[in-house]
Design a protein around this motif. Structure first.
Motif, PDB file in Angstrom:
ATOM      1  N   GLY A 460      45.506  36.367 -17.795  1.00 33.76           N
ATOM      2  CA  GLY A 460      45.059  36.289 -19.188  1.00 33.76           C
ATOM      3  C   GLY A 460      43.798  35.453 -19.333  1.00 33.76           C
ATOM      4  O   GLY A 460      42.919  35.763 -20.148  1.00 33.76           O
ATOM      5  N   GLN A 461      43.693  34.392 -18.525  1.00 28.90           N
ATOM      6  CA  GLN A 461      42.488  33.564 -18.559  1.00 28.90           C
ATOM      7  C   GLN A 461      41.278  34.346 -18.042  1.00 28.90           C
ATOM      8  O   GLN A 461      40.157  34.184 -18.546  1.00 28.90           O
ATOM      9  CB  GLN A 461      42.708  32.309 -17.714  1.00 28.90           C
ATOM     10  CG  GLN A 461      43.743  31.352 -18.303  1.00 28.90           C
ATOM     11  CD  GLN A 461      44.030  30.173 -17.390  1.00 28.90           C
ATOM     12  OE1 GLN A 461      43.509  30.090 -16.281  1.00 28.90           O
ATOM     13  NE2 GLN A 461      44.873  29.253 -17.873  1.00 28.90           N
ATOM     14  N   CYS A 462      41.507  35.215 -17.048  1.00 29.05           N
ATOM     15  CA  CYS A 462      40.405  36.058 -16.544  1.00 29.05           C
ATOM     16  C   CYS A 462      39.908  36.993 -17.645  1.00 29.05           C
ATOM     17  O   CYS A 462      38.695  37.194 -17.813  1.00 29.05           O
ATOM     18  CB  CYS A 462      40.869  36.866 -15.338  1.00 29.05           C
ATOM     19  SG  CYS A 462      41.147  35.898 -13.848  1.00 29.05           S
ATOM     20  N   LEU A 463      40.839  37.568 -18.396  1.00 25.97           N
ATOM     21  CA  LEU A 463      40.433  38.476 -19.475  1.00 25.97           C
ATOM     22  C   LEU A 463      39.691  37.726 -20.579  1.00 25.97           C
ATOM     23  O   LEU A 463      38.835  38.303 -21.263  1.00 25.97           O
ATOM     24  CB  LEU A 463      41.662  39.186 -20.059  1.00 25.97           C
ATOM     25  CG  LEU A 463      42.311  40.280 -19.198  1.00 25.97           C
ATOM     26  CD1 LEU A 463      43.405  40.983 -19.992  1.00 25.97           C
ATOM     27  CD2 LEU A 463      41.290  41.307 -18.737  1.00 25.97           C
ATOM     28  N   HIS A 464      40.033  36.446 -20.760  1.00 24.65           N
ATOM     29  CA  HIS A 464      39.322  35.653 -21.763  1.00 24.65           C
ATOM     30  C   HIS A 464      37.848  35.510 -21.371  1.00 24.65           C
ATOM     31  O   HIS A 464      36.959  35.517 -22.228  1.00 24.65           O
ATOM     32  CB  HIS A 464      39.985  34.271 -21.899  1.00 24.65           C
ATOM     33  CG  HIS A 464      39.344  33.410 -22.940  1.00 24.65           C
ATOM     34  ND1 HIS A 464      39.485  33.650 -24.299  1.00 24.65           N
ATOM     35  CD2 HIS A 464      38.534  32.309 -22.822  1.00 24.65           C
ATOM     36  CE1 HIS A 464      38.798  32.749 -24.972  1.00 24.65           C
ATOM     37  NE2 HIS A 464      38.211  31.912 -24.093  1.00 24.65           N
ATOM     38  N   GLU A 465      37.600  35.401 -20.045  1.00 23.94           N
ATOM     39  CA  GLU A 465      36.227  35.265 -19.563  1.00 23.94           C
ATOM     40  C   GLU A 465      35.523  36.619 -19.494  1.00 23.94           C
ATOM     41  O   GLU A 465      34.298  36.689 -19.637  1.00 23.94           O
ATOM     42  CB  GLU A 465      36.224  34.615 -18.176  1.00 23.94           C
ATOM     43  CG  GLU A 465      36.773  33.193 -18.172  1.00 23.94           C
ATOM     44  CD  GLU A 465      36.799  32.597 -16.776  1.00 23.94           C
ATOM     45  OE1 GLU A 465      36.150  33.193 -15.875  1.00 23.94           O
ATOM     46  OE2 GLU A 465      37.449  31.565 -16.577  1.00 23.94           O
ATOM     47  N   TRP A 466      36.293  37.690 -19.254  1.00 26.46           N
ATOM     48  CA  TRP A 466      35.712  39.029 -19.110  1.00 26.46           C
ATOM     49  C   TRP A 466      36.416  39.982 -20.085  1.00 26.46           C
ATOM     50  O   TRP A 466      37.231  40.814 -19.698  1.00 26.46           O
ATOM     51  CB  TRP A 466      35.870  39.552 -17.679  1.00 26.46           C
ATOM     52  CG  TRP A 466      35.229  38.670 -16.646  1.00 26.46           C
ATOM     53  CD1 TRP A 466      35.807  37.672 -15.947  1.00 26.46           C
ATOM     54  CD2 TRP A 466      33.859  38.715 -16.237  1.00 26.46           C
ATOM     55  NE1 TRP A 466      34.912  37.074 -15.108  1.00 26.46           N
ATOM     56  CE2 TRP A 466      33.688  37.703 -15.258  1.00 26.46           C
ATOM     57  CE3 TRP A 466      32.757  39.504 -16.588  1.00 26.46           C
ATOM     58  CZ2 TRP A 466      32.467  37.458 -14.645  1.00 26.46           C
ATOM     59  CZ3 TRP A 466      31.552  39.263 -15.963  1.00 26.46           C
ATOM     60  CH2 TRP A 466      31.410  38.255 -15.007  1.00 26.46           C
ATOM     61  N   PRO A 467      36.127  39.889 -21.351  1.00 26.78           N
ATOM     62  CA  PRO A 467      36.838  40.696 -22.361  1.00 26.78           C
ATOM     63  C   PRO A 467      36.645  42.201 -22.178  1.00 26.78           C
ATOM     64  O   PRO A 467      37.463  42.981 -22.673  1.00 26.78           O
ATOM     65  CB  PRO A 467      36.240  40.208 -23.683  1.00 26.78           C
ATOM     66  CG  PRO A 467      34.931  39.587 -23.313  1.00 26.78           C
ATOM     67  CD  PRO A 467      35.114  39.010 -21.949  1.00 26.78           C
ATOM     68  N   ASP A 468      35.574  42.619 -21.475  1.00 29.97           N
ATOM     69  CA  ASP A 468      35.364  44.056 -21.267  1.00 29.97           C
ATOM     70  C   ASP A 468      36.417  44.669 -20.342  1.00 29.97           C
ATOM     71  O   ASP A 468      36.529  45.893 -20.256  1.00 29.97           O
ATOM     72  CB  ASP A 468      33.970  44.318 -20.678  1.00 29.97           C
ATOM     73  CG  ASP A 468      32.867  44.027 -21.677  1.00 29.97           C
ATOM     74  OD1 ASP A 468      31.722  43.833 -21.249  1.00 29.97           O
ATOM     75  OD2 ASP A 468      33.166  44.001 -22.889  1.00 29.97           O
ATOM     76  N   TRP A 469      37.162  43.837 -19.639  1.00 31.85           N
ATOM     77  CA  TRP A 469      38.165  44.356 -18.709  1.00 31.85           C
ATOM     78  C   TRP A 469      39.422  44.835 -19.435  1.00 31.85           C
ATOM     79  O   TRP A 469      40.167  45.630 -18.902  1.00 31.85           O
ATOM     80  CB  TRP A 469      38.565  43.268 -17.708  1.00 31.85           C
ATOM     81  CG  TRP A 469      37.516  43.042 -16.651  1.00 31.85           C
ATOM     82  CD1 TRP A 469      36.360  43.726 -16.500  1.00 31.85           C
ATOM     83  CD2 TRP A 469      37.549  42.057 -15.628  1.00 31.85           C
ATOM     84  NE1 TRP A 469      35.649  43.238 -15.437  1.00 31.85           N
ATOM     85  CE2 TRP A 469      36.363  42.204 -14.871  1.00 31.85           C
ATOM     86  CE3 TRP A 469      38.446  41.055 -15.265  1.00 31.85           C
ATOM     87  CZ2 TRP A 469      36.060  41.394 -13.785  1.00 31.85           C
ATOM     88  CZ3 TRP A 469      38.150  40.254 -14.183  1.00 31.85           C
ATOM     89  CH2 TRP A 469      36.959  40.422 -13.445  1.00 31.85           C
ATOM     90  N   GLY A 470      39.698  44.320 -20.617  1.00 30.43           N
ATOM     91  CA  GLY A 470      40.898  44.753 -21.315  1.00 30.43           C
ATOM     92  C   GLY A 470      41.412  43.682 -22.250  1.00 30.43           C
ATOM     93  O   GLY A 470      40.712  42.717 -22.573  1.00 30.43           O
TER      94      GLY A 470
END
Length: 634
Positions: A460-470
């Motif tokens: 979830g923290q990764c998605l916070h940094e890369w919102p284009d992923w999902g």
């Protein structure tokens, strides 16, 4: 001549002929065309075995040549002259004999894709003719205690296909299996290539066993080569798994037989003789070799008894490795026999059932349907065995089955079908525990789901940094874009987190064997392969190319000619491989099949072969009269 790996069968060749041609052949045998091809073939087999025929001398000699000299290979036009000498027959009269046999439906004129034309006598015809030539007496048996080995190449090929389905099969640029994978699979399949020494599959890499398995798979249509990888052909594999044991073994033996004879086509009579010894008694090796040589199974061919021994030894070593033959290696005189277990498997269902032990060991008897064993292999590890086949239910194997889409209920159903009884409680508990998902799984709709809170929080923290992923759609669930799905897989791999593919609603092909089998049957290949059958020539002169171009006066009677015309007569006869009849100054009648007409000083010399195949040479000045008579007339 082009290399041919597929040999058309008798019935396939007949079916390629027109209705009118078949009707004419049937009438010559006193049959009606409406009775079908089976009575036609059966009648001819009987006549060949009992030597009931109204054949001409050339037909008899042509059949002798095809049976004893040519064997399991096509006979090309370019080989006729060289081959005809074996039966003391001129090439022209050999053509006539072959043409007459073609008119009876025993020999066929075939054309290859490149345009080459050949003569082909199917194996069933030659074996029926052999049956009327040799009456091999079965060798006396002897008592011996041999090992009961129930496994064969059919089992090895099955496990090889399972590994291909599970792991894939990459190949090197030389179309070989990479060495690390070869070592791994050799251990799992318990492969030993010693029995393949001296065969066409042996090479410097020691890859003979795998080369053989790949060839068997290709010839059966189970394996397809695609660039630098080998892949299964699911419809063909489904068809193979659903065959009865009798059908499967007969099909496999036919492929093995074709492979053996491909390297020794002229020794088909010897192979036929070996098959006639098909009994379960142990037989001494030395007596087998002596009898094979003594029974004229090499008629017309100069071959020593030691050569017969070498050929039989190579064949038997291979057949022993495959499981068709059993041997006892005694010091003085080894013993051998055709494996009685093959006959037992052919008889079909023996009523034996498998057994599942409380510790997860699965024991299967010989003759267990391969379709059921294939499904078992998806969630159980093969552990070998020579009488009973052993599998083991392990955590990794059951997890592998679950990741392929199998549920615990489906695994239990497979085991119950194999055993016919309820499963031990310990086994059902183990299946439920081991099939539970671990780590993460990626659904086909790009829905990523975690089984552990810590991993979900980190992703979830990764998605916070890369919102284009999902984005997050649940406490442990995330909806990902295509780029996010690729990043998700890389992220898991870096952390060594196992990834299970989510269910797509479609079962693996091996759950749909009947559907795959129907697809295979709908795409069945032409039984003639690359061959094309040409209609037989009903006019004998049509069998001699160029006959119609000869001047009529040359072919009607003996006549004197000027020297220049004499040269042309003999040259044309040499070109067309025709016989020339001539008389000398004393009126003595002679015959020659000319090969060359050459000048030696002021003389023109004719060289060729006489009626008995002997070499002849004479000067044109000795010729008084000459004629080229039709080779289809005595």
């Amino acid at each position: 001549m082009e290399l041919i790996t597929h040999r058309p069968q008798w019935k396939d060749c007949l079916e390629a002929l027109s209705v009118d041609v078949i009707a004419q052949m049937c009438r010559r045998l006193g049959l009606e065309k409406t009775e079908g091809l089976e009575p036609f073939i059966a009648r001819w087999k009987q006549r060949l075995r009992e030597r009931e025929s109204d054949w001409s001398r050339w037909e008899q000699q042509a059949m002798e040549l095809l049976t004893w000299q040519v064997g399991e290979q096509p006979l090309s036009d370019t080989d006729l002259g060289r081959t005809a000498t074996h039966v003391q027959l001129s090439p022209a009269r050999l053509r006539i004999g072959l043409s007459l046999l073609a008119g009876r439906g025993l020999v066929f004129r075939l054309r290859l894709p490149g345009g080459e034309r050949v003569y082909w006598c199917p194996r069933e015809v030659r074996e029926a003719y052999l049956d009327g030539s040799i009456r091999p007496c079965p060798l006396p048996g002897t008592d011996a205690a041999g090992e009961n080995r129930l496994v064969g190449v059919w089992d090895t090929l099955f496990y090889f296909l399972v590994l291909m389905e599970r792991e894939g099969l990459p190949l090197t640029k030389e179309q070989r299996i990479p060495q690390p994978l070869r070592r791994k699979w050799s251990a799992e399949l318990e492969l030993d290539s010693d029995g393949l020494r001296g065969t066409v599959w042996e090479d410097e890499t020691g890859d003979a066993a795998f080369a053989l398995l790949l060839e068997l798979g290709r010839r059966l249509g189970l394996i397809q080569m695609e660039g630098r990888s080998a892949k299964l052909n699911p419809p063909a594999v489904a068809q193979w798994l659903l065959l009865s044991w009798s059908e499967r073994l007969e099909q496999l033996f036919a492929v093995v037989e074709e492979s053996l004879l491909a390297s020794h086509p002229q020794h088909h009579p010897l192979w036929w003789w070996l098959k006639q010894q098909n009994r379960s008694d142990w037989q001494p090796w030395e007596e087998t070799v002596s009898a094979a040589w003594r029974d004229r199974s090499t008629k017309g061919r100069v071959i020593t008894q030691s050569e017969v021994a070498d050929i039989l030894h190579q064949w038997m070593s291979l057949l022993t490795w495959m499981g068709w033959i059993e041997r006892i290696e005694e010091k003085e005189n080894p013993l051998w026999r055709w494996s009685p277990w093959v006959s037992m498997l052919k008889r079909g269902d023996n009523g034996w059932k498998g057994r599942v032990q409380p510790d997860g060991e699965v024991l299967l008897p010989p003759g267990t349907p391969l379709a059921e064993r294939w499904r078992l292999a998806q969630f159980a590890d093969y552990m070998g065995g020579e009488q009973l086949t052993h599998y083991l239910l392990s955590p990794d194997a059951v997890k592998r089955g679950a990741q392929s889409g199998m549920t615990v209920n489906e695994m239990e159903r497979v085991l119950q079908e194999l055993t016919g009884r309820p499963l031990p409680t310990t086994v059902t508990h183990s299946l439920q525990e081991w099939a539970q998902p671990r780590g993460a799984r990626l659904e086909s709709v790009w829905l990523a789901q975690f089984d552990e809170d810590d991993l979900a929080q980190e992703w979830g923290q990764c998605l916070h940094e890369w919102p284009d992923w999902g984005r997050r759609v649940g406490e442990r669930s995330f909806a990902l874009t295509e780029g996010g799905a690729e990043a998700f897989q890389r992220w898991l791999k870096e952390r060594a987190v196992p990834l299970a593919q989510g269910k797509t609603g479609k079962k693996a092909w091996w759950w749909r064997l009947e559907e795959e089998q129907k697809e295979y049957q709908s795409q069945s290949e032409d039984p003639l392969g690359a061959w094309r059958v040409e209609p037989p020539e009903l006019r004998p002169e049509a069998a001699i190319p160029g006959w119609s171009s000869l001047p009529h006066m040359w072919t009607r009677s003996l006549r004197p000619y000027h020297e220049s015309t004499l040269r042309e007569v003999f040259r044309q006869a040499a070109r067309l491989e025709l016989d020339v009849t001539w008389t000398d100054s004393k009126g003595c009648l002679q015959q020659i099949t000319p090969l060359f007409v050459t000048a030696e000083g002021r003389e023109w010399i004719v060289q060729g072969r006489g009626e008995n195949g002997n070499e002849l040479s004479f000067s044109l000045s000795e010729v008084s009269q000459v004629g080229i008579f039709p080779p289809w007339k005595e």
